[in-house]
Design a protein around this motif. Sequence first.
Motif, PDB file in Angstrom:
ATOM      1  N   ILE A  85       0.823  -1.100   0.078  1.00 22.49           N
ATOM      2  CA  ILE A  85       0.063   0.047  -0.184  1.00 22.49           C
ATOM      3  C   ILE A  85       0.967   1.133  -0.145  1.00 22.49           C
ATOM      4  CG2 ILE A  85      -1.466   1.379   1.444  1.00 22.49           C
ATOM      5  CD1 ILE A  85      -2.986  -1.454   2.464  1.00 22.49           C
ATOM      6  N   GLU A  86       2.059   1.257   0.769  1.00 21.30           N
ATOM      7  CA  GLU A  86       2.806   2.343   1.019  1.00 21.30           C
ATOM      8  C   GLU A  86       3.656   2.544  -0.355  1.00 21.30           C
ATOM      9  OE1 GLU A  86       2.549   4.737   3.083  1.00 21.30           O
ATOM     10  OE2 GLU A  86       1.221   3.572   4.171  1.00 21.30           O
ATOM     11  N   ARG A  87       4.107   1.580  -1.136  1.00 18.04           N
ATOM     12  CA  ARG A  87       4.661   1.666  -2.295  1.00 18.04           C
ATOM     13  C   ARG A  87       3.701   2.306  -3.175  1.00 18.04           C
ATOM     14  NH1 ARG A  87       8.120  -4.048  -2.357  1.00 18.04           N
ATOM     15  NH2 ARG A  87       9.533  -3.190  -0.568  1.00 18.04           N
ATOM     16  N   ALA A  88       2.446   1.759  -3.398  1.00 16.79           N
ATOM     17  CA  ALA A  88       1.535   2.424  -4.249  1.00 16.79           C
ATOM     18  C   ALA A  88       1.113   3.816  -4.285  1.00 16.79           C
ATOM     19  CB  ALA A  88       0.112   1.447  -4.293  1.00 16.79           C
ATOM     20  N   LYS A  89       1.081   4.195  -2.884  1.00 16.70           N
ATOM     21  CA  LYS A  89       0.608   5.651  -2.688  1.00 16.70           C
ATOM     22  C   LYS A  89       2.102   6.579  -2.849  1.00 16.70           C
ATOM     23  CE  LYS A  89      -1.093   6.279   1.532  1.00 16.70           C
ATOM     24  NZ  LYS A  89      -1.141   5.772   2.903  1.00 16.70           N
ATOM     25  N   ALA A  90       3.192   5.941  -2.956  1.00 21.88           N
ATOM     26  CA  ALA A  90       4.296   6.848  -3.133  1.00 21.88           C
ATOM     27  C   ALA A  90       4.439   6.647  -4.583  1.00 21.88           C
ATOM     28  CB  ALA A  90       5.557   6.267  -2.431  1.00 21.88           C
ATOM     29  N   LEU A  91       4.353   5.860  -5.314  1.00 21.05           N
ATOM     30  CA  LEU A  91       4.608   5.326  -6.725  1.00 21.05           C
ATOM     31  C   LEU A  91       3.582   6.422  -7.489  1.00 21.05           C
ATOM     32  CD1 LEU A  91       6.331   4.274  -9.123  1.00 21.05           C
ATOM     33  CD2 LEU A  91       4.724   2.346  -8.961  1.00 21.05           C
ATOM     34  N   PHE A  92       2.318   6.243  -7.168  1.00 22.96           N
ATOM     35  CA  PHE A  92       1.284   6.945  -7.969  1.00 22.96           C
ATOM     36  C   PHE A  92       0.826   8.388  -7.394  1.00 22.96           C
ATOM     37  CE2 PHE A  92       0.833   2.595  -9.039  1.00 22.96           C
ATOM     38  CZ  PHE A  92       1.064   2.478 -10.233  1.00 22.96           C
ATOM     39  N   GLY A  93       1.547   8.693  -6.229  1.00 23.61           N
ATOM     40  CA  GLY A  93       1.153   9.915  -5.272  1.00 23.61           C
ATOM     41  C   GLY A  93      -0.470  10.147  -5.042  1.00 23.61           C
ATOM     42  N   ALA A  94      -0.899   8.749  -4.749  1.00 22.98           N
ATOM     43  CA  ALA A  94      -2.325   8.755  -4.362  1.00 22.98           C
ATOM     44  C   ALA A  94      -2.539   8.718  -2.876  1.00 22.98           C
ATOM     45  CB  ALA A  94      -2.892   7.375  -5.017  1.00 22.98           C
ATOM     46  N   ASP A  95      -3.814   8.954  -2.595  1.00 23.97           N
ATOM     47  CA  ASP A  95      -4.170   9.292  -1.233  1.00 23.97           C
ATOM     48  C   ASP A  95      -4.155   7.933  -0.552  1.00 23.97           C
ATOM     49  OD1 ASP A  95      -4.296  12.061  -1.558  1.00 23.97           O
ATOM     50  OD2 ASP A  95      -6.491  12.065  -1.426  1.00 23.97           O
ATOM     51  N   HIS A  96      -4.885   7.098  -1.066  1.00 21.84           N
ATOM     52  CA  HIS A  96      -5.141   5.786  -0.690  1.00 21.84           C
ATOM     53  C   HIS A  96      -4.971   4.553  -1.777  1.00 21.84           C
ATOM     54  CE1 HIS A  96      -7.351   2.829   1.933  1.00 21.84           C
ATOM     55  NE2 HIS A  96      -8.271   2.585   0.869  1.00 21.84           N
ATOM     56  N   ALA A  97      -4.706   3.398  -1.264  1.00 24.44           N
ATOM     57  CA  ALA A  97      -4.510   2.411  -2.629  1.00 24.44           C
ATOM     58  C   ALA A  97      -5.262   1.236  -1.707  1.00 24.44           C
ATOM     59  CB  ALA A  97      -3.176   2.131  -2.537  1.00 24.44           C
ATOM     60  N   ALA A 227      -8.689  12.069 -11.064  1.00 24.02           N
ATOM     61  CA  ALA A 227     -10.013  10.966 -10.751  1.00 24.02           C
ATOM     62  C   ALA A 227     -10.280  10.826  -9.301  1.00 24.02           C
ATOM     63  CB  ALA A 227      -9.416   9.807 -11.199  1.00 24.02           C
ATOM     64  N   ASP A 228     -11.649  10.716  -9.308  1.00 19.90           N
ATOM     65  CA  ASP A 228     -12.086  10.148  -8.042  1.00 19.90           C
ATOM     66  C   ASP A 228     -11.619   8.920  -7.567  1.00 19.90           C
ATOM     67  OD1 ASP A 228     -13.877  12.245  -6.825  1.00 19.90           O
ATOM     68  OD2 ASP A 228     -14.645  11.863  -9.011  1.00 19.90           O
ATOM     69  N   VAL A 229     -11.512   7.829  -8.586  1.00 17.39           N
ATOM     70  CA  VAL A 229     -10.982   6.549  -8.232  1.00 17.39           C
ATOM     71  C   VAL A 229     -10.329   6.247  -9.638  1.00 17.39           C
ATOM     72  CG1 VAL A 229     -13.216   5.739  -9.021  1.00 17.39           C
ATOM     73  CG2 VAL A 229     -11.637   4.207  -7.669  1.00 17.39           C
ATOM     74  N   VAL A 230      -9.262   5.593  -9.290  1.00 19.45           N
ATOM     75  CA  VAL A 230      -8.374   4.629 -10.484  1.00 19.45           C
ATOM     76  C   VAL A 230      -8.406   3.259 -10.448  1.00 19.45           C
ATOM     77  CG1 VAL A 230      -6.283   4.536 -11.514  1.00 19.45           C
ATOM     78  CG2 VAL A 230      -6.984   6.830 -10.949  1.00 19.45           C
ATOM     79  N   THR A 231      -8.935   2.490 -11.111  1.00 14.90           N
ATOM     80  CA  THR A 231      -8.911   0.977 -11.102  1.00 14.90           C
ATOM     81  C   THR A 231      -7.833   0.753 -12.327  1.00 14.90           C
ATOM     82  OG1 THR A 231     -10.600   0.981 -12.601  1.00 14.90           O
ATOM     83  CG2 THR A 231     -11.223   0.972 -10.396  1.00 14.90           C
ATOM     84  N   ALA A 250      -8.557  10.402  -0.615  1.00 18.97           N
ATOM     85  CA  ALA A 250      -8.732  10.053   1.038  1.00 18.97           C
ATOM     86  C   ALA A 250     -10.369   9.981   1.163  1.00 18.97           C
ATOM     87  CB  ALA A 250      -8.162  11.142   1.770  1.00 18.97           C
ATOM     88  N   GLU A 251     -11.318  11.028   0.540  1.00 19.75           N
ATOM     89  CA  GLU A 251     -12.705  11.089   0.937  1.00 19.75           C
ATOM     90  C   GLU A 251     -13.449   9.657   0.641  1.00 19.75           C
ATOM     91  OE1 GLU A 251     -12.520  14.090  -2.392  1.00 19.75           O
ATOM     92  OE2 GLU A 251     -14.642  13.963  -1.957  1.00 19.75           O
ATOM     93  N   ILE A 256     -14.354   2.716  -0.744  1.00 20.31           N
ATOM     94  CA  ILE A 256     -13.844   1.874  -1.785  1.00 20.31           C
ATOM     95  C   ILE A 256     -13.204   0.294  -0.776  1.00 20.31           C
ATOM     96  CG2 ILE A 256     -11.501   1.247  -2.916  1.00 20.31           C
ATOM     97  CD1 ILE A 256     -13.408   2.750  -4.527  1.00 20.31           C
ATOM     98  N   ASP A 257     -12.564   0.643   0.390  1.00 21.19           N
ATOM     99  CA  ASP A 257     -12.408  -0.517   1.079  1.00 21.19           C
ATOM    100  C   ASP A 257     -13.566  -1.516   1.151  1.00 21.19           C
ATOM    101  OD1 ASP A 257      -9.799   0.097   0.890  1.00 21.19           O
ATOM    102  OD2 ASP A 257      -9.493   0.655   3.071  1.00 21.19           O
ATOM    103  N   LYS A 258     -14.524  -0.998   1.699  1.00 27.82           N
ATOM    104  CA  LYS A 258     -15.651  -1.648   2.034  1.00 27.82           C
ATOM    105  C   LYS A 258     -16.252  -2.403   0.932  1.00 27.82           C
ATOM    106  CE  LYS A 258     -17.364   1.289   5.641  1.00 27.82           C
ATOM    107  NZ  LYS A 258     -18.437   2.505   5.886  1.00 27.82           N
TER     108      LYS A 258
END
Length: 422
Positions: A85-97, A227-231, A250-251, A256-258
């Motif tokens: 998760i940390e690698r995904a957030k760092a690589l893509f600059g995303a709030d949440h993965a 994007a709000d969400v990227v799949t 983040a919002e 998404i997790d649920k």
Amino acid sequence: MATDTFFGPDFEALESTDPEIASVILAELERQRSGLQLIASENFTSPAVLATLGSTMSNKYAEGYPSKRYYGGCAEVDKAEVIGIERAKALFGADHANLQPHSGASANLAAYGAFVMPGDTVMAMSLAHGGHLTHGSKVNFSGKWFTIVPYGVRADTERIDYDEVRAIALEHRPKMIICGATAYPRLIDFAAFRAIADEVGAILMVDAAHFIGLVAGKAIPSPVPYADVVTFTTHKVLRGPRGGMILCKAEHAAAIDKAVFPMMQGGPLMHAVAGKAVALKEAATPAYQHYAQQVIINAQALTAGLIDEGMRAVSGGTDTHLALIDLQPIGVTGADAEVRCDAARITLNKNAIPYDPQPPSIGSGIRVGTPATTTQGMTEPDMKEVAGFISRAVRDADGSAAASIAAEVGDLVRKYPAYPRG
Ligand SMILES: *Cc1c(COP(=O)(O)O)cnc(C)c1O
């Protein structure tokens, strides 16, 4: 039976338990090695990722998320998922993965689950113009459960017409707008989609399955800021294990997790989650960035070569890892081309082109991609040669040239072994 040392000692265990399946696996490895792999959605994942996939992480039940599991004994798998998760957030600059989706289709199902209810209106690219089954096909959950409003490409430019997208959105007021495709060779203007989504109050979902690896390698612009969400899938240009992933603002993290668990899935495939973490580490390297750029350079060289051979590139070319090639100028159908190439050890797929006069089962085109050949180390001169092989193969109606083309294909791929023999 000859043991392939590529798999290490564990393969011997399989050979003694189940020689039938072991021989199928070896034959498939040989098929991948001995031919040209031009399917735009395929790649050769690394030995490190393969080792992770073959690990005992597969044994562990880990329903839930790190430190919030429904099973004991999750300390080690938690570490792998947190690292990923940390690698995904760092690589893509995303709030949440979220690394748990079993596949791209599962990631998309979860995104629908997070943001829309059955009956809601969703706007997406039509399958006939390059969209994906999960973007509203009648035979898919998306088309069965949602009111789908499709957009396509212009007949003249074969590119998305953002004014038309805006007009359709204003007319139908979709709750969610999806962009991203399986057979669109051009860059997508994410800022334009964001502006349209904002104007109509829609969620913007970017299905980046095909091109996320190019984003990871910083070779094309990222949808993440828009994007709000990227799949996406993790096994295409990104070169990881077969699977899916979701990034979001983040919002939307809790929704998404649920939606992934418990709404759409049960226990995560922890060997695949760990494999995704490994692939993300690989994708953060300068070597991978160089790879991503070369993938595009190779796709452009291959496309230019096919144009020189008398074929037509839909939209005139490509900005990405894939091209859609119209075979009407040489009087060959997509279906015939696929079979003829297969006979010459060239693996690619038939594909409908926009406004195709042929039914989808035949198609007027082929789709070619360079993720796999670029992983092997091929460059522009090789692509020129590959274009020549394809040209001879698709015209080989009676099959008389297949064996000699296959031999030349073998000579080329031997110079760039996909998985070196042990
Ligand atoms: C490949 C792809 C998917 C589906 O991925 P699977 O892992 O096969 O389920 C979804 N969307 C797009 C745009 C794709 O290209």
